[in-house]
Design a protein around this motif. Structure first.
Motif, short mmCIF file in Angstrom:
data_model
loop_
_atom_site.label_atom_id
_atom_site.label_comp_id
_atom_site.label_asym_id
_atom_site.label_seq_id
_atom_site.Cartn_x
_atom_site.Cartn_y
_atom_site.Cartn_z
N LEU A 58 -8.54 1.62 10.30
CA LEU A 58 -7.89 0.65 9.42
C LEU A 58 -6.57 0.21 10.04
CD1 LEU A 58 -8.21 2.35 5.89
CD2 LEU A 58 -9.71 0.63 6.90
N THR A 59 -6.21 -1.03 9.81
CA THR A 59 -4.87 -1.46 10.18
C THR A 59 -3.90 -0.81 9.19
OG1 THR A 59 -4.84 -3.38 8.73
CG2 THR A 59 -5.75 -3.71 10.97
N TYR A 60 -2.64 -0.79 9.55
CA TYR A 60 -1.66 -0.19 8.64
C TYR A 60 -1.63 -0.96 7.32
CZ TYR A 60 2.61 1.85 6.83
OH TYR A 60 3.52 2.50 6.04
N GLU A 61 -1.77 -2.28 7.38
CA GLU A 61 -1.77 -3.09 6.16
C GLU A 61 -2.97 -2.75 5.28
OE1 GLU A 61 -1.27 -4.34 9.34
OE2 GLU A 61 0.90 -4.44 8.99
N GLU A 62 -4.15 -2.55 5.88
CA GLU A 62 -5.33 -2.16 5.11
C GLU A 62 -5.11 -0.78 4.47
OE1 GLU A 62 -9.14 -4.13 7.38
OE2 GLU A 62 -8.06 -2.51 8.40
N PHE A 63 -4.51 0.12 5.23
CA PHE A 63 -4.23 1.46 4.72
C PHE A 63 -3.27 1.40 3.54
CE2 PHE A 63 -1.68 5.45 5.03
CZ PHE A 63 -2.67 6.32 4.63
N LEU A 64 -2.27 0.55 3.62
CA LEU A 64 -1.30 0.43 2.52
C LEU A 64 -1.97 -0.03 1.23
CD1 LEU A 64 1.97 -0.94 4.14
CD2 LEU A 64 1.48 1.37 3.31
N ASN A 65 -3.09 -0.71 1.33
CA ASN A 65 -3.84 -1.10 0.13
C ASN A 65 -4.37 0.11 -0.62
OD1 ASN A 65 -3.40 -3.86 0.50
ND2 ASN A 65 -5.26 -4.11 1.70
N LYS A 66 -4.46 1.26 0.06
CA LYS A 66 -4.92 2.50 -0.58
C LYS A 66 -3.76 3.32 -1.14
CE LYS A 66 -8.79 3.29 2.57
NZ LYS A 66 -9.87 3.90 1.80
N LYS A 67 -2.55 2.80 -1.03
CA LYS A 67 -1.35 3.55 -1.41
C LYS A 67 -1.44 4.09 -2.84
CE LYS A 67 2.59 1.38 -2.06
NZ LYS A 67 3.88 0.71 -1.85
N GLU A 68 -1.94 3.30 -3.76
CA GLU A 68 -2.04 3.73 -5.16
C GLU A 68 -2.95 4.95 -5.33
OE1 GLU A 68 -0.10 2.33 -7.51
OE2 GLU A 68 0.69 1.12 -5.86
N GLU A 69 -3.93 5.10 -4.43
CA GLU A 69 -4.85 6.23 -4.49
C GLU A 69 -4.22 7.51 -3.94
OE1 GLU A 69 -8.43 5.26 -2.32
OE2 GLU A 69 -8.39 3.21 -3.10
N MET A 70 -3.10 7.37 -3.22
CA MET A 70 -2.55 8.52 -2.51
C MET A 70 -1.16 8.94 -2.98
SD MET A 70 -3.79 7.67 1.34
CE MET A 70 -3.61 9.33 1.93
N VAL A 71 -0.29 8.02 -3.19
CA VAL A 71 1.11 8.35 -3.48
C VAL A 71 1.25 8.90 -4.90
CG1 VAL A 71 3.44 7.39 -3.73
CG2 VAL A 71 2.01 6.70 -1.80
N LYS A 72 1.88 10.06 -5.00
CA LYS A 72 2.18 10.72 -6.27
C LYS A 72 0.93 10.99 -7.10
CE LYS A 72 6.81 8.81 -6.47
NZ LYS A 72 7.70 7.86 -7.08
#
Length: 182
Positions: A46-60
């Protein structure tokens, strides 16, 4: 909340962890850790931008935490509900950085995770599924007293060879009796 044994720490993932986790998990087309973690399932860079789209699934999130060794993120622990009404929880671990393989860090992180799960949730059992090609994961469980509960033969096909699916689990009373249990 943080769980630590001084050198190894597990904790909720923060936004500051995202660049390092992307680098470990998705920057490479064929990362080394994938040879152990279900390599029969495809991995997609994944590009970093694509990965950031998963942020809600991971952060906190309660279900996925970062593993730190000496203040460096090296992997993650996680859980998911196989069947929440019966409190059937499955867990996992991934040490993405090969510099931390074979040093006991995964065992220690998983021990902290199991303690956290039993202390925080009204669970009767914790478990995980791996494959017979991942002797490290089987041995990790055995070191902690996790029992092999099932083997489904020849259901994982990888590199022209069939492997077994392995189910491992630990009951609350086994955890309470473990010498490393708090």
């Amino acid at each position: 909340m943080v769980c630590t044994d001084k050198e190894v720490m597990i904790r909720p993932i923060g936004e500051r962890d995202m660049p390092r986790l992307w680098e470990l998990m998705y920057k490479e087309e064929e990362p080394g850790w994938k040879q152990w973690d279900a390599p029969y399932f495809p991995h997609r860079r994944l590009t970093y931008e694509e990965f950031l789209n998963k942020k809600e699934e991971m952060v906190k999130q309660a279900h996925r935490w970062a593993i730190e060794v000496n203040e460096e993120v090296v992997g993650t622990v996680n859980y998911y509900w196989e069947h929440k009404p019966s409190k059937w929880l499955e867990m996992g671990i991934a040490l993405y950085d090969p510099a931390y393989w074979n040093g006991g860090y995964g065992t220690r992180a998983f021990q902290l995770w199991i303690n956290h799960l039993f202390e925080d949730m009204p669970l009767v059992r914790v478990g995980y599924t791996t494959w017979s090609g991942n002797g490290r994961m089987i041995k990790l469980g055995e070191k902690l007293g996790v029992k092999m509960e099932g083997r489904i033969r020849n259901v994982r096909y990888y590199n022209g060879e069939y492997f077994d699916s392995i189910r491992m689990g630990m009951l609350r009373e086994e955890w309470e009796a473990a010498p490393w249990s708090p």
